[in-house]
Design a protein around this motif. Structure first.
Motif, short mmCIF file in Angstrom:
data_model
loop_
_atom_site.label_atom_id
_atom_site.label_comp_id
_atom_site.label_asym_id
_atom_site.label_seq_id
_atom_site.Cartn_x
_atom_site.Cartn_y
_atom_site.Cartn_z
N THR A 137 0.84 -1.20 0.00
CA THR A 137 0.00 0.00 0.00
C THR A 137 0.87 1.25 0.00
OG1 THR A 137 -0.21 0.03 2.42
CG2 THR A 137 -1.90 -1.17 1.21
N LEU A 138 1.95 1.23 0.73
CA LEU A 138 2.85 2.38 0.78
C LEU A 138 3.53 2.60 -0.58
CD1 LEU A 138 4.10 4.65 2.42
CD2 LEU A 138 5.76 3.01 3.32
N ARG A 139 4.01 1.54 -1.20
CA ARG A 139 4.65 1.67 -2.51
C ARG A 139 3.67 2.17 -3.56
NH1 ARG A 139 6.42 -3.06 -1.04
NH2 ARG A 139 5.21 -4.15 -2.63
N GLU A 140 2.43 1.71 -3.49
CA GLU A 140 1.41 2.17 -4.44
C GLU A 140 1.21 3.69 -4.32
OE1 GLU A 140 -2.04 -0.13 -3.42
OE2 GLU A 140 -1.09 -2.00 -4.07
N ALA A 141 1.13 4.18 -3.09
CA ALA A 141 0.94 5.61 -2.88
C ALA A 141 2.15 6.40 -3.35
CB ALA A 141 0.65 5.89 -1.40
N LEU A 142 3.34 5.92 -3.04
CA LEU A 142 4.55 6.62 -3.46
C LEU A 142 4.69 6.63 -4.99
CD1 LEU A 142 7.07 5.36 -0.76
CD2 LEU A 142 5.95 7.61 -0.89
N THR A 143 4.30 5.55 -5.62
CA THR A 143 4.33 5.49 -7.08
C THR A 143 3.37 6.52 -7.66
OG1 THR A 143 4.94 3.16 -7.05
CG2 THR A 143 3.95 3.99 -9.09
N ALA A 144 2.18 6.64 -7.07
CA ALA A 144 1.20 7.61 -7.54
C ALA A 144 1.69 9.05 -7.37
CB ALA A 144 -0.12 7.41 -6.81
#
Length: 190
Positions: A137-144
């Protein structure tokens, strides 16, 4: 004429036995830690036999792993619920961070995930689990956010900050300054 009570299926009994073992194990591991908890104590707490334990889990470590996976999945579910995809990314990050702290306040969870699990399962296994749960979930947000920094390493560093704050809060520290500091850092990423 009285009707006979419905019989539970083998699948239902299996699920109930496994759940009883997981609940008892979680309680034992929280109160005494992995090392100080023996399998006789685990099965007694669950009201089961050692045969039932070994039918569902290969050993105490396998049972512990299942407890840790359930805890990590619970934390990730709380984060996902608090940070829906239809809100701005930084708002989702802040909501997710708050949900993480709230989820980590569950009695014993910080000890299980942040102290016992690294010692018992090792960092590589925890990294694998984190990749499937909260870390994803953290990587998804950082990617966005389209950061210029490397996403996996940035996520690892942020995760370490979250974990350190969760440990302090679990030890009785006031959560407000940690939430404020992380909000400041997360807003700086935007």
């Amino acid at each position: 004429m009285q009707s006979k009570p419905a019989r539970r299926s083998n699948e239902a009994r299996t699920r109930e036995t496994r759940e009883a073992l997981l609940i008892a194990a979680r309680n034992c591991f929280v109160s005494k830690g992995f090392t100080a908890t023996g399998t006789p104590e685990l099965v007694a707490a669950a009201g089961m036999t050692r045969g039932a334990l070994y039918h569902h889990f290969s050993d105490k470590t396998d049972l512990f792993r299942a407890v840790i996976e359930a805890e990590a999945e619970s934390v990730a579910a709380a984060i996902r619920a608090a940070a829906p995809a239809d809100v701005p990314v930084i708002e989702a990050l802040l909501s997710g961070a708050d949900a993480y702290f709230t989820a980590m306040e569950a009695p014993g969870r910080a000890r299980l995930l942040l102290i016992e699990a690294p010692a018992v399962l090792g960092l590589s296994e925890l990294a694998r689990l984190d990749d499937q749960t909260g870390g994803a979930t953290l990587r998804e947000a950082l990617t966005a956010l389209r950061l210029q920094a490397p996403i996996p390493e940035t996520a690892q560093l942020l995760s370490a900050m979250f974990d350190r704050a969760a440990l302090a809060i679990a030890e009785g520290a006031n959560p407000a300054p940690y939430r404020a500091a992380l909000a400041h850092l997360l807003n700086a990423l935007a």
